[in-house]
Design a protein around this motif. Sequence first.
Motif, PDB file in Angstrom:
ATOM      1  N   LEU A 204       7.978  -0.039 -10.067  1.00  0.00           N
ATOM      2  CA  LEU A 204       6.802  -0.583 -11.264  1.00  0.00           C
ATOM      3  C   LEU A 204       7.349  -1.807 -10.252  1.00  0.00           C
ATOM      4  O   LEU A 204       6.085  -2.845 -10.226  1.00  0.00           O
ATOM      5  N   LEU A 205       8.433  -2.139 -10.558  1.00  0.00           N
ATOM      6  CA  LEU A 205       9.326  -3.864 -10.949  1.00  0.00           C
ATOM      7  C   LEU A 205       8.714  -4.310  -8.790  1.00  0.00           C
ATOM      8  O   LEU A 205       8.634  -5.093  -8.516  1.00  0.00           O
ATOM      9  N   GLY A 206       8.895  -3.192  -7.961  1.00  0.00           N
ATOM     10  CA  GLY A 206       8.705  -3.639  -6.994  1.00  0.00           C
ATOM     11  C   GLY A 206       7.537  -4.111  -6.578  1.00  0.00           C
ATOM     12  O   GLY A 206       7.163  -5.061  -5.789  1.00  0.00           O
ATOM     13  N   LEU A 207       6.677  -3.336  -6.887  1.00  0.00           N
ATOM     14  CA  LEU A 207       5.507  -3.175  -7.063  1.00  0.00           C
ATOM     15  C   LEU A 207       5.047  -3.986  -7.501  1.00  0.00           C
ATOM     16  O   LEU A 207       4.462  -5.576  -7.193  1.00  0.00           O
TER      17      LEU A 207
ATOM     18  N   ALA B  78       0.784  -1.219  -0.281  1.00  0.00           N
ATOM     19  CA  ALA B  78      -0.271  -0.088  -0.058  1.00  0.00           C
ATOM     20  C   ALA B  78       0.954   1.109  -0.168  1.00  0.00           C
ATOM     21  O   ALA B  78       0.344   2.255  -1.052  1.00  0.00           O
ATOM     22  N   LEU B  79       1.519   1.292   1.380  1.00  0.00           N
ATOM     23  CA  LEU B  79       2.721   2.229   1.040  1.00  0.00           C
ATOM     24  C   LEU B  79       3.976   2.312   0.022  1.00  0.00           C
ATOM     25  O   LEU B  79       4.099   3.274  -0.751  1.00  0.00           O
ATOM     26  N   GLY B  80       3.914   1.950  -0.941  1.00  0.00           N
ATOM     27  CA  GLY B  80       4.619   1.570  -2.015  1.00  0.00           C
ATOM     28  C   GLY B  80       3.298   1.922  -3.657  1.00  0.00           C
ATOM     29  O   GLY B  80       4.740   2.681  -4.164  1.00  0.00           O
ATOM     30  N   THR B  81       3.167   1.636  -3.549  1.00  0.00           N
ATOM     31  CA  THR B  81       1.478   2.612  -4.505  1.00  0.00           C
ATOM     32  C   THR B  81       1.920   4.152  -4.343  1.00  0.00           C
ATOM     33  O   THR B  81       1.709   4.107  -5.301  1.00  0.00           O
ATOM     34  N   VAL B  82       1.259   4.289  -2.598  1.00  0.00           N
ATOM     35  CA  VAL B  82       1.387   5.970  -3.089  1.00  0.00           C
ATOM     36  C   VAL B  82       2.407   6.256  -3.526  1.00  0.00           C
ATOM     37  O   VAL B  82       2.766   7.657  -4.151  1.00  0.00           O
ATOM     38  N   GLY B  83       3.861   6.060  -2.674  1.00  0.00           N
ATOM     39  CA  GLY B  83       5.237   5.997  -3.142  1.00  0.00           C
ATOM     40  C   GLY B  83       5.120   6.580  -4.574  1.00  0.00           C
ATOM     41  O   GLY B  83       5.922   7.640  -4.997  1.00  0.00           O
TER      42      GLY B  83
END
Length: 209
Positions: free
Chosen positions: A99-102, A12-17
Amino acid sequence: VSTSHLQLAAFALGTVGWILCTVSMGIVEWRVWHVDNTTIISSGIAWVGIWKVCFISYLHVSPGYREQFCHKFSGYDSFIPHEIYAAQGLLLIAMFMGLLGLAATIFALRNVYMGITHKTLIAPFFLVGGFFYIFAGLCVLIPVSWNFYSVTHNQSISFPPSYYMPSSPAAQEAGAAIPVGIVAVILLLLSGTFSLSYRFPMTTNTITK
């Protein structure tokens, strides 16, 4: 599932970031210049971004535009300072790494919530996703810090005459892209830390007679 709550929060945090990282790229207000001569820059304020520079003008300075004038930077402009070039490249890298992290986190969470218990299909992807998040956060941190340093030291840019911009402002301040980038850095680094903290649960074998 009970061991992956932090990783769900990381997603969730990664998406917002990642979204904020992308937004900061498109915002033109990286630096807000205050100029004394309002003959062309009517409002006395110009916005310097990493892709273009814009200001409000009541004169006809560009075909088809009477109020807002924008001039895009090109890769061959030698007057562009290093911190803007760095921001262009590093933010593109950050967007791709995020994007790769997500993608890695989504794959790992999918396996968790589908009941797939293979360690090699869960733990490594959380770890890889965490490294991508942290790398993306660092790629955002560098240009944000560098450009903020340039703002605080009121550094000038030698714009060509076609830009209708002075070489140096009377004063300048950080634009909206700087705080947006800072929040993106915090969220990406937090999501990376949460992803890297994943520990695969230990399994116990029971022997039945």
